[in-house]
Each structure stands twice: as C-alpha cells, then as structure tokens.
Design an enzyme around this catalytic site. Structure first.
Site, PDB file in Angstrom:
ATOM      1  N   LYS A 182       0.854  -1.193   0.000  1.00  0.00           N
ATOM      2  CA  LYS A 182       0.000   0.000   0.000  1.00  0.00           C
ATOM      3  C   LYS A 182       0.890   1.243   0.000  1.00  0.00           C
ATOM      4  CE  LYS A 182      -3.700   0.136   2.616  1.00  0.00           C
ATOM      5  NZ  LYS A 182      -4.494   0.032   3.866  1.00  0.00           N
TER       6      LYS A 182
HETATM    7  O1  G3P Z   1      -6.869   1.611   5.458  1.00  0.00           O
HETATM    8  C1  G3P Z   1      -7.689   2.757   5.531  1.00  0.00           C
HETATM    9  C2  G3P Z   1      -8.831   2.547   6.405  1.00  0.00           C
HETATM   10  O2  G3P Z   1      -8.475   1.565   7.334  1.00  0.00           O
HETATM   11  C3  G3P Z   1      -9.291   3.764   7.123  1.00  0.00           C
HETATM   12  O3  G3P Z   1     -10.382   3.413   7.863  1.00  0.00           O
HETATM   13  O4  G3P Z   1     -12.009   3.550   9.685  1.00  0.00           O
HETATM   14  O5  G3P Z   1      -9.712   4.527   9.981  1.00  0.00           O
HETATM   15  O6  G3P Z   1     -11.362   5.614   8.469  1.00  0.00           O
HETATM   16  P1  G3P Z   1     -10.901   4.331   9.069  1.00  0.00           P
END
Ligand code: G3P
Length: 233
Positions: free
Chosen positions: A86
């Site tokens: 990533k």
């Molecule tokens: O990898 C990106 C994703 O995990 C972000 O998720 O829930 O932290 O906005 P969040």
C-alpha cells in the site's frame, strides 16, 4: 466484489474466517499500532493463517520514493512476495507506484480522497485504489459517490485497476458500492458483522425452533425445555 478484513488482530481474523470465506486482510500503520507487537511478526502470522488465495495488504511509511521502495522490498522479503504494497498517493508515492509496478509488484494506492488521485495512481500502475469512504463523508463529501466515480472512470478508460474502497462505518455504504459492481471493499470486523446481522432473522429462527418443538411435544407427549429441545437434532 471482494470483501476484505481491515484489521490486524489474528484472533479477530480467525473468528471472521471461521464464519465466512473472506478474500483477504488489509492493514495500515494505525491498525498495526493497535496490536502493540512487532508489525512484521504480526503480518507474518496473518499471512501464515490466510489461505493462499487470500490477499494481504501492508503499507509503507517512508516519505521519499527511494525509502518507500526499500521498505516495500523488505516487506516482500520478510512477509510474502505476493504481498500488496500500500502506497499513499503523495507525489513521492505516485513515483514509487510507477517504479514498483515496473518490478511486477502488487500495489494498492491508498489514502485517496479524490477521483483524480485514483485515476493517476492507476495510470502509474496501481492494481487497487483505496478511497476512504467514511472519512470523505465526515468531510461533507459523498464517499460512496467518489468510489463509484472512480470505478466508472476505470471502466470508461479500459483500465485494469479496481476500487478497493476503505473506511466504512455502516453496511449501507457497502451495499451501495456492491450494487455498483466495484472491485473490492475492506471493512472493520464490527462493520463486517453488521453485513449479516438482523434482529428479525434471529427472532424468525427462534420462532421456527419453538414451533417445531411444540409440534414434537404434541406428537410424542414429551416436553422439552428450550435448552434440551435444542439438543434433539
Ligand atoms: O486503510 C484505511 C482505512 O483503514 C481507514 O479506515 O475507519 O480509519 O477511516 P478508518
């Protein structure tokens, strides 16, 4: 649409896989931080657990292109050569995507907030692009729409890249993307649990069971307590 688990806790991953054949696991540095363990060892144990066909995605943390590439090589050596690297879509990241792609490495462009970032990352060679749906919603934008626009752009331009939408807070956001046919989503365990849970299903199942054991009692004359009756089959 592939469905991946956005989490690095091996017990959660095992629990989810014991119920359903997911398509892989995505992580980011914040998710790995929650485990409070050596991140490489955490990623190795996830890889060891996952079926061969399941994907694993892990993120570089360096800022310069050269260091991102070095880090990617290190993770591929230590974890798995099929690992999805990533890379955040900074200018340095876009260059890293381009160079890593030339080596045939699987790349997921991440931290995407606009459709054009995704388009450019795909042109640079990313296999997946990860728009942050819920974070976009929280900024007053429409995260689902951004993810759908990216998918539409890829298909309109005959690009091989797919959307791997991330950052969800509810199953409705995922439903809308599924209806649009996007490539993949990744979500936290609580959101994944919510994809199948419905109180009405539970109540219906309980009612059916009760009716069945009432019938058994009626025709056999035997009376079962709920706990015992559930042992019958
Ligand atoms: O990898 C990106 C994703 O995990 C972000 O998720 O829930 O932290 O906005 P969040």
């Amino acid at each position: 649409m592939l469905v991946l688990i956005d989490n690095a806790n091996i017990y959660e991953i095992e629990r989810l896989y014991s119920m359903y054949p997911y398509d892989g696991v995505t992580t980011n540095p914040s998710i790995l931080m929650n485990e409070r363990k050596n991140p490489i060892k955490v990623l190795q144990s996830i890889r060891d657990f996952l079926p061969k066909s399941s994907q694993l995605h892990a993120q570089v943390v360096s800022e310069s292109t050269e260091q991102m590439i070095e880090e990617a090589h290190f993770m591929l050596r230590e974890i798995d050569e099929q690992l999805f690297i990533k890379v955040p879509v900074t200018a340095q990241g876009m260059r890293a995507i381009h160079l890593l792609k030339q080596e045939g490495i699987n790349i997921t462009a991440t931290a995407i907030y606009t459709a054009m970032q995704a388009f450019m990352a795909a042109k640079a060679g990313a296999r997946y692009t990860a728009p942050y749906v819920n974070r976009l919603d929280n900024m007053g934008a429409d995260g689902v729409q951004v993810a759908m626009d990216i998918h539409t752009m890829f298909r309109a331009n005959n690009m091989e890249a797919d959307v791997l939408a991330a950052s969800f807070k509810n199953s409705q956001q995922i439903l809308n993307l599924c209806k649009h046919g996007i490539g993949a989503v990744t979500a936290s365990p609580d959101v994944l649990d919510a994809l199948i849970h419905h109180d009405a299903t539970f109540t219906a199942e309980e009612n059916f069971t009760q009716d069945f054991y009432s019938l058994v009692s009626e025709v056999t004359g035997l009376h079962f307590k709920e706990k015992e009756s559930r042992k019958i089959n």
